[in-house]
Design an enzyme around this catalytic site. Structure first.
Site, PDB file in Angstrom:
ATOM      1  NE  ARG A  54      -2.142   1.618   3.505  1.00 55.55           N
ATOM      2  CZ  ARG A  54      -2.373   2.727   4.400  1.00 55.55           C
ATOM      3  NH1 ARG A  54      -2.988   3.673   4.013  1.00 55.55           N
ATOM      4  NH2 ARG A  54      -1.346   2.950   5.444  1.00 55.55           N
TER       5      ARG A  54
ATOM      6  CG  ASN B 168      -3.650   2.129   9.486  1.00 54.90           C
ATOM      7  OD1 ASN B 168      -3.891   1.357   8.642  1.00 54.90           O
ATOM      8  ND2 ASN B 168      -3.419   3.533   9.103  1.00 54.90           N
TER       9      ASN B 168
ATOM     10  CE1 TYR C 203       1.877   1.996  13.939  1.00 55.98           C
ATOM     11  CE2 TYR C 203      -0.491   2.669  13.210  1.00 55.98           C
ATOM     12  CZ  TYR C 203       0.881   2.369  12.798  1.00 55.98           C
ATOM     13  OH  TYR C 203       1.478   2.457  11.743  1.00 55.98           O
TER      14      TYR C 203
ATOM     15  CD  GLU D  89      -0.361   3.164   8.615  1.00 55.12           C
ATOM     16  OE1 GLU D  89      -0.012   3.598   9.885  1.00 55.12           O
ATOM     17  OE2 GLU D  89      -0.601   4.117   7.856  1.00 55.12           O
TER      18      GLU D  89
ATOM     19  CG  HIS E 262      -0.602   8.351   4.463  1.00 52.86           C
ATOM     20  ND1 HIS E 262      -0.700   6.944   4.682  1.00 52.86           N
ATOM     21  CD2 HIS E 262      -0.104   9.003   5.549  1.00 52.86           C
ATOM     22  CE1 HIS E 262      -0.332   6.744   5.606  1.00 52.86           C
ATOM     23  NE2 HIS E 262       0.053   7.918   6.340  1.00 52.86           N
TER      24      HIS E 262
HETATM   25  O1  IFM Z   1       3.619   7.105  10.216  1.00 51.12           O
HETATM   26  C1  IFM Z   1       2.418   6.886  10.525  1.00 51.12           C
HETATM   27  C2  IFM Z   1       1.431   6.820   9.343  1.00 51.12           C
HETATM   28  O2  IFM Z   1       1.670   7.619   8.479  1.00 51.12           O
HETATM   29  C3  IFM Z   1      -0.029   6.980   9.986  1.00 51.12           C
HETATM   30  N1  IFM Z   1      -0.232   5.711  10.879  1.00 51.12           N
HETATM   31  C4  IFM Z   1       0.750   5.828  11.981  1.00 51.12           C
HETATM   32  C5  IFM Z   1       2.215   5.838  11.502  1.00 51.12           C
HETATM   33  C6  IFM Z   1       3.118   5.783  12.892  1.00 51.12           C
HETATM   34  O3  IFM Z   1       2.634   7.028  13.604  1.00 51.12           O
END
Ligand code: IFM
Length: 441
Positions: free
Chosen positions: A76, A289, A291, A348, A120
């Site tokens: 991606r 995404n 985290y 992500e 983005h």
């Molecule tokens: O680097 C970023 C990305 O651009 C968007 N998602 C989180 C990543 C880490 O902070």
């Protein structure tokens, strides 16, 4: 591996974004974007800029070769709006599109499925000068951009994502000012920027659909389960409010055409008649995404009276983010239970750590390997739970420009030496290559 929970058709690969890796900000007629302005104003913490970044604009063949060698079958990337429409709308810059032509052809030749993301975060500065995401005037330019990109690349790119993390754009770009364009407008700025991204997304999805049939259309949301710091009713209510802002406006917008009831009053002047139908779209893929979770507390005086609570977690990344892989399984199951189990892929997932180059010249990033392992296990369990997960793309292939943190935070599975621009795969790269081959997890 005979008992792999990952289907044969699973997408494996990496994600990146234009501004974070391409460099070449003045090349081939590119226009300025809000992050150029933000960096020029001295707002990047380590004083670096994305002027060169990974120089992917020129070194993309090497980067494709790295993905191919790892066995990745998907990638991606984002298209830079200011390369395609330097003024944000109006005249098209063919040279900017030529770059993505070359990139897409290179990916296909390497057997890697391109997944293009339109936005983005590199908003053309001329559009910000006219109000950016705060006004609905941005809808038509975004739809034009989507149409132009699909006209050029839609014959080879089947998978199209509209936005990346609209809540981060709205909250940090227009609410708190820690990201470009650096506006500090609090609740109103956040809700306006969220809603107008939803509206622009709806228009872009329809524009691409009208241009090409048979494409997989979707968007990418950063879904982070919100937990209260403790079971005090005020903290529980604060977490619910933050969940509405961070997760529900984007998610319920596209999937249900709904404004979260908790925000209906605050958004009543922002949402016009007919908007709910315009933001809803039957997407083919939802990129997620992930985290960490978010732990929230009641904090009067801050937007939505919500503050960050203490997650009381054992492990944190170099960003200070808690490592909570079970949150990924939770969010996937919530989509299965409450949203009709839409086809999703992890767009992500990754971590920054304080990488050290060892005497052998390699980064032995054991913490990042553990991070991936734990999150892949969470995905595997979610698949066993019945979640419709179609792929896993790590963040990120290369160390890159981490927005307001500059080049200091490294998320790559490949180290980039920012002086020589040499790429050196880390242990995490080799780990993911083994996973793809079915030898690990
Ligand atoms: O680097 C970023 C990305 O651009 C968007 N998602 C989180 C990543 C880490 O902070």
């Amino acid at each position: 591996m005979t008992s792999s929970p990952f289907p044969r058709s699973f997408l494996w690969g990496a994600s990146s974004s234009a501004y974070q890796i391409e460099g070449a900000l003045d090349a081939d007629g590119r226009g300025p974007c809000v992050w150029d302005t933000f960096a020029a104003a001295g707002k990047i913490q380590d004083g670096t800029t994305a002027a060169i970044a990974c120089d992917h604009y020129h070194r993309w063949p090497e980067d494709i070769a790295l993905m191919k060698a790892a066995g990745f079958n998907a990638y991606r990337f984002s298209i830079a709006w200011p390369r395609v429409l330097p003024g944000g709308s109006g005249p098209v810059n063919d040279k900017g599109l030529d770059f993505y032509d070359r990139l897409v052809d290179g990916l296909l030749a390497a057997g890697i499925q391109p997944i293009a993301c339109l936005y983005h975060w590199d908003l053309p500065q001329p559009l910000e000068d006219r109000g950016g995401w705060l006004g609905r005037e941005i809808v038509a330019p975004f739809a034009q951009y989507a149409r132009v990109a699909a006209q050029r690349l839609g014959d080879r790119v089947r998978d199209w994502m509209m936005l990346n993390e609209p809540s981060v754009v709205a909250i940090f770009g227009y609410g708190f000012g820690e990201h470009a364009p650096g506006r500090t407008l609090g609740e109103d700025g956040i809700l306006r920027a969220l809603h107008h991204q939803n509206l622009a997304q709806g228009a872009a999805l329809r524009a691409i659909q009208a241009e090409h049939s048979g494409l997989n259309l979707g968007t990418v949301l950063n879904l982070q389960p919100c937990r209260a710091e403790n079971d005090h009713p005020e903290a529980v209510a604060a977490a619910a409010r933050w969940d509405a802002v961070w997760n529900r406006v984007p998610l319920d917008g596209v999937l249900r055409g709904q404004i979260p009831p908790l925000l209906a009053e605050k958004m009543k002047d922002i949402v016009h008649p007919g908007d709910e139908a315009a933001i809803r779209f039957p997407i083919d893929r939802l990129g997620i995404n992930y985290y960490s979770r978010m732990t929230m507390k009641h904090e009067p005086g801050r937007p939505f009276d919500v503050g960050w609570g203490d997650p009381h977690c054992e492990h944190y990344t170099f960003m200070g983010w808690p490592v909570q892989p079970d949150g990924l399984r939770d969010i996937l199951n919530e989509l299965r239970r409450d949203y009709g189990n839409p086809p999703v892929f992890i767009a992500e997932n990754g971590a920054a750590y304080d990488d050290q180059v060892s005497a052998d010249g390699v980064v032995h990033d054991a913490e990042r390997v553990s991070f991936f392992k734990a999150h892949l296990e969470a995905v595997a369990r979610a698949i066993q739970d019945g979640c419709d997960v179609r792929g896993y793309l790590c963040w990120s292939l290369l160390d890159n420009f981490e927005w307001a943190f500059g080049l200091a935070k490294r998320f790559g599975i490949v180290r980039v030496d920012y002086d020589s621009l040499e790429r050196t795969p880390k242990d995490s790269y080799r780990f993911l290559a083994q996973v793809v081959k079915g030898e690990r997890v």
